[in-house]
Motif scaffolding. Sequence first.
Motif, short mmCIF file in Angstrom:
data_model
loop_
_atom_site.label_atom_id
_atom_site.label_comp_id
_atom_site.label_asym_id
_atom_site.label_seq_id
_atom_site.Cartn_x
_atom_site.Cartn_y
_atom_site.Cartn_z
N MET A 149 -12.70 36.59 -7.70
CA MET A 149 -11.97 37.24 -6.61
C MET A 149 -10.58 36.61 -6.53
O MET A 149 -10.35 35.55 -7.14
CB MET A 149 -12.71 37.06 -5.28
N GLY A 151 -7.68 34.27 -5.26
CA GLY A 151 -7.77 32.98 -4.58
C GLY A 151 -6.74 31.99 -5.07
O GLY A 151 -5.86 32.33 -5.87
N GLU A 174 -10.22 28.34 -3.99
CA GLU A 174 -10.46 28.69 -2.59
C GLU A 174 -10.20 30.17 -2.41
O GLU A 174 -9.15 30.69 -2.81
CB GLU A 174 -9.55 27.89 -1.67
N ALA A 175 -11.16 30.85 -1.81
CA ALA A 175 -11.03 32.28 -1.54
C ALA A 175 -11.84 32.61 -0.30
O ALA A 175 -12.95 32.11 -0.13
CB ALA A 175 -11.52 33.11 -2.72
N MET A 176 -11.28 33.43 0.58
CA MET A 176 -11.96 33.83 1.81
C MET A 176 -12.40 32.61 2.61
O MET A 176 -13.50 32.56 3.16
CB MET A 176 -13.14 34.74 1.50
N LYS A 177 -11.52 31.57 2.63
CA LYS A 177 -11.73 30.35 3.40
C LYS A 177 -12.95 29.55 2.94
O LYS A 177 -13.52 28.76 3.68
CB LYS A 177 -11.86 30.67 4.89
N MET A 178 -13.36 29.76 1.69
CA MET A 178 -14.47 29.01 1.11
C MET A 178 -14.08 28.52 -0.28
O MET A 178 -13.23 29.11 -0.94
CB MET A 178 -15.73 29.88 1.01
N HIS A 180 -15.07 27.87 -4.17
CA HIS A 180 -15.97 28.44 -5.18
C HIS A 180 -15.78 27.65 -6.47
O HIS A 180 -14.64 27.45 -6.91
CB HIS A 180 -15.67 29.91 -5.41
N GLN A 200 -1.92 30.86 -7.49
CA GLN A 200 -2.57 32.01 -6.85
C GLN A 200 -3.01 32.93 -7.98
O GLN A 200 -2.18 33.38 -8.77
CB GLN A 200 -1.59 32.74 -5.93
N ASN A 203 -8.12 38.66 -9.00
CA ASN A 203 -9.50 38.95 -9.39
C ASN A 203 -9.55 39.30 -10.88
O ASN A 203 -8.80 40.15 -11.34
CB ASN A 203 -10.02 40.10 -8.55
#
Length: 214
Positions: A149, A151, A174-178, A180, A200, A203
């Motif tokens: 995705m 990130g 880091e993606a969607m505040k998590m 990975h 940055q 996807n």
Amino acid sequence: LVAAAMWNQAANRRRASVLGFMRTGFRNSVMPPQQLRFDLIGRPVDDAGGEVSISYRSERGGSFAIETSGAHVDNTDADGSDPRRVVVLDADEEAVTIELDGRRSTHQIVVAGNRWHVQSPSGAVELTLIPRFPELGGAGVAGGQTAPMPGVIRAVPVAVGDQVAAGQPLVVMEAMKMEHTLAAPEPAIVTEVRCAVGDQVDNGAVLVVLEPLG
């Protein structure tokens, strides 16, 4: 081309799992037209690459406003006017009957994968459906580990030439505040690192390329 598009929209309506009572193509606001793109098979290929497309929008009264384009598409009828409206009179799993500028015709449709065979009163045409969205990784690299995705890269604990074990972390993003962690799927050698901390990435972007051991 028009018949193929109208058959497809009717088939989509039949398969709809919700709001099946609504008229096909109904919208409660102004929406962009639907579009299908094909490669036309069995015709000369020129600078346009044989690609043809049709856009259609549901109108009041059940008709569809259409617009076709492509090097092999004749967008006018016999008297030189632009055929702008089509009505679907009947459609089932194998055929569609349409009325285009006052002329009715029935077309048999057979779909095999992305190949569409259309048999019309004037002859047969074979079309290859062009996917609406490209497949992720289609232009990637064999053995490439890709971003799942969009990130930001937070850590790259490997370098070119490193030997990694199955499950060893390759990239932390880091993606969607998590956070990975992308790990090696099998023992391998790192042959390319295409990202750095702070990058940055989109996807599907290739981040690390591996060469499997053995």
